[in-house]
Design an enzyme around this catalytic site. Sequence first.
Site, mmCIF file in Angstrom:
data_model
loop_
_atom_site.group_PDB
_atom_site.id
_atom_site.type_symbol
_atom_site.label_atom_id
_atom_site.label_comp_id
_atom_site.label_asym_id
_atom_site.label_seq_id
_atom_site.Cartn_x
_atom_site.Cartn_y
_atom_site.Cartn_z
ATOM 1 N N HIS A 1 0.826 -1.030 -0.037
ATOM 2 C CA HIS A 1 -0.134 -0.030 -0.088
ATOM 3 C C HIS A 1 0.908 1.283 -0.027
ATOM 4 O O HIS A 1 0.362 2.459 -0.418
ATOM 5 C CB HIS A 1 -0.981 0.103 1.140
ATOM 6 C CG HIS A 1 -2.064 -0.975 1.349
ATOM 7 N ND1 HIS A 1 -2.726 -1.164 -0.042
ATOM 8 C CD2 HIS A 1 -2.448 -2.048 1.852
ATOM 9 C CE1 HIS A 1 -3.733 -1.899 0.485
ATOM 10 N NE2 HIS A 1 -3.547 -2.535 1.369
ATOM 11 N N ASP B 1 -3.214 -10.424 -2.425
ATOM 12 C CA ASP B 1 -3.681 -9.979 -1.219
ATOM 13 C C ASP B 1 -5.223 -9.620 -1.569
ATOM 14 O O ASP B 1 -5.462 -9.148 -2.627
ATOM 15 C CB ASP B 1 -2.932 -8.721 -0.731
ATOM 16 C CG ASP B 1 -3.198 -8.162 0.614
ATOM 17 O OD1 ASP B 1 -2.466 -8.671 1.373
ATOM 18 O OD2 ASP B 1 -4.212 -7.463 0.740
ATOM 19 N N HIS C 1 -6.726 -7.054 -0.513
ATOM 20 C CA HIS C 1 -6.584 -5.629 -0.810
ATOM 21 C C HIS C 1 -5.884 -5.201 -2.057
ATOM 22 O O HIS C 1 -4.778 -5.789 -2.329
ATOM 23 C CB HIS C 1 -6.049 -4.698 0.488
ATOM 24 C CG HIS C 1 -6.750 -5.135 1.573
ATOM 25 N ND1 HIS C 1 -6.639 -5.943 2.602
ATOM 26 C CD2 HIS C 1 -7.977 -4.392 2.270
ATOM 27 C CE1 HIS C 1 -7.336 -6.065 3.755
ATOM 28 N NE2 HIS C 1 -8.141 -5.057 3.438
#
Length: 340
Positions: A125, A160, A162
């Site tokens: 991220h 993942d 996300h």
Amino acid sequence: MPVLLATHPVFLDHLTGPHHPERPSRLAAVARGCAEASRAGRLTPIEPRPATRSELELVHPAWYLDRLDAVATAGGGWIDADTSASAASARAAAMAAGAGLTAVDALRRGEGRAAFCAVRPPGHHATRTEAMGFCLVSNISVVAAALADAGERVWILDIDAHHGNGTQDVFYDRPDVLFVSTHQWPLYPGTGRRTETGAGAGVGATMNIPLPPGTTGDVYLRVFDELVAPRVAAFAPTWLLVSAGFDAHRDDPLTELDLAAADFAALTARAMAFLPAGRTVAMLEGGYDLEALAACTDAFLGALAGERPDTADRERATNGGPGHEAVDAVCAHWARSTSG
């Protein structure tokens, strides 16, 4: 050949505060997942080194790294609403990125079939200039940038739950890094739409497959066979880097996908078939149910070692969930893009 395991005690010193889901006990769960492979002699530990400042600056500007160092020097603190650092966090982040670089060097020397980097903090991220989503440094991007700058063609597969917005941000306009992400939609961080396919020279080198809550492993395999495999074959990667997040597991407290441990093994085996042995590095991202994290690590390492995923005594593969309509939409989008 064995699977190489890169981890380090400094990862336990990255402290995120009470009740934070990205906690040091995650690495203890990963260690339990490594136990079977270790006993069978299929796992060889390697000692990682920290990434140098110049290696980190392949992705992050100096002022951003200085900021992380300053937060750590001050004893730590919150960087955003869910991302915190402690006194050891900058050192742990540099070691996390360096673990991937160490693994690449060891594989180039012929020391293993693949490598798994059990690191924290996670990285996918973190953008070039922003820490977010528990991530400080874009670990896998540092490794990918080093490889690409050396003339390699790098495929990043992010499994993942996300979306790996930070990784996408780094390589969105580069044609020599193929970024493929399967992720729950809608979900944090709100990026990863099927229409996000790259910019400039990098158009077509980003593939996002957003999937609804409840998606099962049979849908993931369809995604791979119908969408990912043709794109990867056309790209012809020389290295595979896996953002190995295990929060798509059905027991994860932060997500709503419905995978089991065997599904991660099946997907990984399919991905590794595109490259020769010794050209796959996986780096730990998410996964917040500790028992699920241990089970997924065990299954994932089996796939890295070349075991058949359908013969292992683990959680069985899942099927029958939703997601085919979402896959149809992604297929239609790419068909229009390639025909135009």
